[in-house]
Structures are given as structure tokens and as C-alpha cells.
Design an enzyme around this catalytic site. Structure first.
Site, short mmCIF file in Angstrom:
data_model
loop_
_atom_site.label_atom_id
_atom_site.label_comp_id
_atom_site.label_asym_id
_atom_site.label_seq_id
_atom_site.Cartn_x
_atom_site.Cartn_y
_atom_site.Cartn_z
N ASP A 1 8.16 -2.35 -8.87
CA ASP A 1 8.71 -2.48 -7.52
C ASP A 1 8.21 -3.78 -6.88
O ASP A 1 7.82 -3.81 -5.73
CB ASP A 1 8.28 -1.26 -6.68
N ARG B 1 8.43 -7.48 0.17
CA ARG B 1 7.86 -6.48 1.09
C ARG B 1 6.57 -5.88 0.54
O ARG B 1 5.77 -5.30 1.29
CB ARG B 1 8.87 -5.35 1.37
N ASN B 2 6.37 -5.96 -0.77
CA ASN B 2 5.16 -5.42 -1.39
C ASN B 2 4.11 -6.48 -1.69
O ASN B 2 3.15 -6.21 -2.40
CB ASN B 2 5.52 -4.65 -2.66
N ASP C 1 1.27 -3.58 -3.03
CA ASP C 1 1.66 -2.19 -3.25
C ASP C 1 1.92 -1.98 -4.73
O ASP C 1 3.04 -2.00 -5.17
CB ASP C 1 2.92 -1.90 -2.43
#
Ligand code: ADP
Length: 375
Positions: A217, A221-222, A235
Site C-alpha cells: 500500500d 498518503r502513507n 504506514d
């Protein structure tokens, strides 16, 4: 919620279900995040490690008004950790220590605290601890450090290195907004800033892959941005899923980051290091577009269709040749033809000359090079 695949189905489930529900199609050579890890302590070691990793809640002050973000598992707030004997002790550097402000002067550190209040009751604590402990052993300057956990009371807390500038997507979007408001080109990340970000993310990914961990992923955003604008992958495990609109919702609950997924993952649901490289190409595109949504305006079904026809993301209006060329290579139809992270770093470094020196000393890439260099 995490999304997992089993047979041809993709489901979302809570963490405890996930641990029982180990993906059957993930490359067995690699450690799927959230399931069994290659670091498997004995029962005795496990309880020892859990004890040392369990952080005393009384040493933590959560600044509940200072919310950093909200995720599926709960709120992420700023906090201060006192008397922490490990990673950050006496760190009073910018963004890290909170010298003078705490009970013990400099012996305190600013942290980000994720409170897993909603789903904490369902978490299989032993597995959760094992996973968290495994992540805490990661030692990379480009992965957000997991400092500790508090699991003895509700809510379960995950204590992480504090990243002052939040996630990369938000950071880039803010910079663009500032530019539009003030026409101040100086606030925009420069060419070298963007290449540096690209190198840092690649190095974090190189490290994860060396630990046989596939991210699955990777997206802006991570990735998190520190006070000194170092970008770290944030993340890479326990919880995820903040930007709902970035995920493909197949049912009411199942979410997939389809806009970051490679065609073969969309088709087969098998994640590999090569599919992480595809996602990295999308991250490069996000950097070049200052946080635009990939395939914006297209529905998930349209994106799926585009991917199955190997239609790529369009070249951004403002792009730099180097990054764009690498992104295109990351989107090779044949996963095996995509570059790996060390070769991506090689290419990027060769274009920034001396400015890469500072990075070199901090990188896993450098460590590996030094190790394998002939005497
Ligand atoms: P979840 O995994 O539960 O969806 P995230 O880890 O994505 O939650 O966190 C949600 C938001 O909180 C992020 O988008 C980011 O803005 C903020 N955040 C998360 N971790 C940190 C951190 N270590 N430092 C600063 N902000 C963070």
C-alpha cells in the site's frame, strides 16, 4: 480494517480476523504485512520482548486537542513520552525532544500516538505485539520508527516517531495551495527536493524488501514528512486507510488502493516486490503533480479497465525528465522488467551529484554498498 485476499475474493476484516486469515496467494518467500513474520520468537522470548516493548502509560501524555489525523483505527494525536529509555532518550533536537517542557527536562520526546479505540477489543493482542515488535526492530532512517505500544488497558496505543509535517500527500497539496494563494514559488519543493524525496522513499522500500516485507500500500498518503523535510514511509503495517476515496470499495467494507495497484495485482491479487515498484512509480507521479489523485475523474471500474489495457498515468504538466523516465520504467507491463529499488537509487543519485552525500551516510543503500564493496 485491512484488506486481504483469499482465493478470488478480496475481503476486509479486523486485525484479529486477519491474523487467522493469512493470505493464501502472497508470494511465500516474503512476509505479508500483518500476518506471520520471519521474526518468530520462542514463547519465552516473545513474552520478554513484549514486556520490554510495552510502554508504561504513565510516562505518556496525550495532547488530545492536537489531533494529527484520523484513521480507520482511531485518532492520531500528538503526545509527549517521558523517561523513555530507548530510541529517543535525551533527544532534544527539532521535532524530536521537547526539552524543558516535560517532567524531566530534556528526557522527553514528542511522539505521535495512535489510539486504537474502536477495534481494540477485537485485536489479537499477542499477534499484534509480535507484529509491532517486529516493526520496532526495523532500523532505517526512512521508515517512521515505531517506539512502543500500550496494550494493558483500553484503548490500545501505538507510539510512533512524530512527523511534524504530516503525510506527504497533504504536505504537497498544502504547498501547491500556498503557491496558488501567494504566487510564492519559493514555497514549492524544488527539483532537488523532489529527487531527494524520491531517493528517501526508495531507500525505505529497499530496506523493507531486504527484510522480506512487501508493503502492498505504498502511496504518498502513507509517507510522512519530518520537521526537516525528510520523507519516511509511515504506514507499513498495523493499520492503514485514511483517504477513503483512494481505495476501491468492492463491497460495503472491502477497500483496495486500486489507483496504486499494478495490473497483475488487480488481476491476480498477488503482491510482490515488483508490484511495490509499480506503486512507487505512482508515488513519483503524485510528487510531480503535488498530490493529485491518480486517474482523477475516473471511476474505479474505469481505472480497472485502463489498467487491464496497460494504459498508464498521463505525464504531469510540470514534470522532471529523470523522475518521469523512472516512473515509466516502474510501470513496465512485465513485472520482472521493472527496476528494483537499489537501481532506482543509483539512477537518482547519479543526477544529484554532491547533494546526495548527506543521504548516502544515512541510507541503507550506502550500508549495503559498503558491505559488498571489494577491499
Ligand atoms: P490509519 O492507519 O489508522 O488509517 P494513519 O496511520 O494513516 O491511520 O494516520 C492518519 C493520519 O494521521 C495520517 O494521514 C497523518 O496525517 C497522521 N499521522 C499518522 N502517523 C503520524 C506520525 N507518525 N506523525 C505525524 N502524523 C501522523
Amino acid at each position: 480494517k485491512v484488506y486481504v485476499c483469499s482465493g478470488n475474493n478480496i475481503n476486509s476484516c479486523n486485525i484479529s480476523q486477519f491474523f487467522k486469515f493469512i493470505p493464501t496467494q502472497v508470494n511465500p518467500e516474503y512476509t505479508p504485512i500483518g500476518s506471520t513474520c520471519s521474526w518468530e520468537p520462542t514463547n519465552e522470548q516473545s513474552s520478554e520482548n513484549e514486556k520490554s516493548f510495552e510502554t508504561n502509560r504513565s510516562k505518556l501524555t496525550i495532547l488530545s486537542q492536537r489531533i494529527l489525523g484520523k484513521g480507520e483505527f482511531g485518532i492520531v494525536c500528538e503526545g509527549i513520552l517521558f523517561d523513555h529509555g530507548g530510541f529517543f532518550t535525551n533527544d532534544s533536537t527539532g521535532g524530536g525532544g521537547v526539552g524543558g517542557g516535560g517532567r524531566n527536562g530534556n528526557n522527553s520526546v514528542r511522539v505521535a500516538v495512535k489510539q486504537l479505540h474502536n477495534s481494540s477489543k477485537q485485536i489479537d493482542k499477542q499477534r499484534f505485539m509480535l507484529e509491532a515488535r517486529f516493526m520496532s526492530t526495523f532500523d532505517s532512517n526512512f521508515l517512521v520508527k515505531l517506539i512502543g505500544v500500550c496494550t494493558l488497558q483500553e484503548p490500545i496505543l501505538v507510539i510512533m516517531e512524530y512527523m511534524e509535517n504530516g503525510d506527504l500527500k497533504n504536505y504537497l497539496q498544502k504547498k501547491l495551495q500556498q503557491y496558488r494563494l501567494r504566487q510564492d514559488m519559493g514555497s514549492m519543493p524544488s527539483y532537488e527536493d523532489t529527487v531527494r524525496m524520491a531517493i528517501q522513499i526508495a531507500d525505505g522500500m529497499y530496506y523493507l524488501h531486504s527484510k522480506k516485507v512487501i508493503h502492498r500500500d505504498l502511496a504518498a498518503r502513507n509517507c510522512m514528512v519530518s520537521h526537516d523535510l525528510t520523507v519516511k514511509i509511515g504506514d507499513f503495517g498495523l493499520t492503514r486507510n485514511t483517504y477513503e476515496k483512494d481505495y476501491y470499495r468492492i463491497t460495503d467494507q472491502a477497500l483496495l488502493p486500486i489507483r496504486w495497484m499494478s495490473p497483475e495485482v488487480v488481476r491476480t491479487m498477488v503482491f510482490t516486490t515488483h508490484s511495490d515498484v509499480w506503486s512507487y512509480g505512482v508515488v513519483l507521479w503524485e510528487i510531480m503533480t503535488y498530490g493529485e489523485q491518480p486517474y482523477v475523474g475516473k471511476t474505479e471500474m474505469e481505472v480497472k479497465h485502463l489498467l487491464s489495457n496497460y494504459v498508464r498515468l498521463k505525464r504531469p504538466i510540470y514534470y522532471n525528465h529523470l523522475t518521469w523516465e523512472i516512473a515509466k520504467k516502474c510501470w513496465d507491463k512485465n513485472p520482472k522488467n521493472r527496476p528494483n529499488f537499489p537501481s532506482i537509487i543509483d539512477t537518482l543519485l547519479s543526477h544529484i551529484g554532491n547533494n546526495g552525500t548527506q543521504f548516502m551516510n544515512m541510507s541503507f543503500y550506502h550500508q549495503m554498498k559498503a558491505q559488498y564493496q571489494p577491499e
